[in-house]
Structures are given as C-alpha cells and as structure tokens.
Design a protein around this motif. Sequence first.
Motif: not given
Length: 364
Positions: A225-229, A257-261, A267-273
Amino acid sequence: MPRWLPRAFALALALVGAYQLLGWAFLRTLGLLLNVLMAFFLALAMEPAIDGLARRGMRRGPATAVVSLVVLVAGAGFFAALGSLLADQITRIVDNLPAYVSDVISWINATFHTRLDAHKLQSDVIHSDWVRGSLRSGAQNVWGISATVLGGVFQLLTVVLFTFYFAADGPRLRMALCSMLPPAHQAEVLRAWEIAVAKTGGYIYSRALMALISGVAHYVFLLLLGVPYAAALAAWVGVVSQFVPTVGTYLAGALPMLLAFTVDPWSALWVLAFVVVYQQFENYVLQPRITARTVDIHPAVAFGSVIAGTSLLGVAGALIAIPATATLQGFLGAYVRRYDVTDVRARRGSRGEKGPRRRWRRRS
C-alpha cells in the motif's frame, strides 16, 4: 491474677510485633519480590528453548546466554523501531507546527471575520508567564526524571540477572527444593514444575510464533500500500495483537490505519479490511493449529486476569497475569478430573435443540 495471663499478654505483644515487623519488611521488599516473580516466569518461558539446546550438546550456561541474547535483541529491536517511528513523527509535528498554526489562524479569520496575526500570537505565547513557568518547573524536575529512569534501568537489570540465574540453574534449583521434601512429595513437585514449564513456555512460544506470522503478513500488505514505516507498524501489530488480550487487536490496528489515512483515506479503509480479514483467519485457521498442544486461554479469561493482576500488583501483575493463568489452567487440566455429561437435556440444551424430556424416577 492468674499465672497464664502475663504469659498470654506477652505472647500477644510478641505476635503483634512480629506481624508489624513482617508487614514492614514485606512492603520494603515488595519491589524485589515482584522482580523475582517476573524473572521466574521469564525463566519458565525460556526453559524449553534452553533444554532443546542442551539436548543438542550445548552446556546449559552458554545455552541460557544464547536464548537470553536472542530475547534481548528482539525486545531491543521492537522498542528501537517504535522509538524511531515516534521520534520521526514528533520531529515532523515540530517542524510543521508553524504552518499548522498559520493555517488554523487563516481559517479562523476567514470564517469568523477576525484579524488575528500569527506572528504576534506566537510571540505572545513564547514570552508568556505560562511558558516560563513550565520551563522552570521542567528544569526543576530533571533530577526526578533522571532518578526514575535510573530506577527503571536498575529494575530491568535485576529482572535480567535473576532470569539468567533461574534459567541457568533450573535443575539445581529443583534439586535443592526437592531435597527438603520427603520422596512422596518430590514427584508431585517435579510434576508441577514440568507442567509450569510446558504450559508457560508453550503459551509464550505459540503467541510469539503468531506474532511473527502476523507481523510478516501486515508488513507485506503495508509495503504494497505504500504506508510509511511498514516494518515498525508490522512489529507493533504483531506484538500488541498477540500479547494484549481482547483489545489488543483494536489497539494494534488503530496506529497503521492512522498513518495510512495521512497517505490516502482509501488506504486506511484497506488496512481496516485487511486487519478484520486476517483476524478471522487467525481465529479460525491459524490459532487452533498452533495452540493445539499448548494452553489456549479464552479471551475473556485473559482479559480478566490482566485486570486482576493490574489491580493487585500494578504493571508487574499485568505482565505476569497471562503466564500465571496459563500455568494455573495447566494445573487444573492435570489435577482436576473431568467427567462426561450424561444428561441428554444438558447436551441438547447447549446446542439450542429441542428433544424429548427425560423423566426422573425416585428409587425406592
């Protein structure tokens, strides 16, 4: 005056004095006792790995050193990853704080038709008495903070030292304890010790294995997803979701989810799923296979044990609550005899089924 009355009075005073002395000594050494108790459970968790290395020809002292080094490196890596994440986020917030303040003031001026000046507000805040008082009190509390940090480091070194001695001298400690008991009780003590080692170590290792699998899975997904860290977040999710009962999954998933947002709301919704789907996979597929040979504690029991341990012993009680519960559950499974339920109504009622009622007749 009866002859026994002075003796009874002296005995009562002696008992009260002994009780007061023991209570004072217990309160003074409570911290040391908690550290020793934590070290004992850590040694129980490490003993299966140490025994495995000892069966392969390694001496028990070097085997204990190897396992302890692995545990320390893993813990240091986890806290270093989270520390780097936290430090970088704080640095970003501090660097971008003037821009945030200017944006907020611009929005207030546009919305409420005010004429606030960002530079004047910053100057007033910096030179205010509140900031000066906070800096002065912070400078005065430096020694207290330093003493607290040094005390925490000393407690950590105490736990590590006792853990090493308990793990390295485990067989010698068992021999010393059994030598003070008659032969009939020695077998029971050794059996109880083996149950504690097997159940505590099995529970810890099963959770560590599931934490590793969860961390790798979340790392791959966050990286795609390209989420940092991604590495630090994956380590956070793996450890917190497995070693914090009941609410650990929600605490672990909130930070990614917070960092993905901040990258993209989708991306936050994908992390939640992904967190929800992986949790179902872990509950119904992964966990039954891994914990089939160990003690699998019910989430409600684990959560209640952590609350009880925290209420009784504070942070130390929260850390040792789950291993102690696993050991107690192992004792109950070994020493408590269970019987099959022969009542048809009890078995069918548990499944919510209806069946013919069974008539009970009184025997004459």
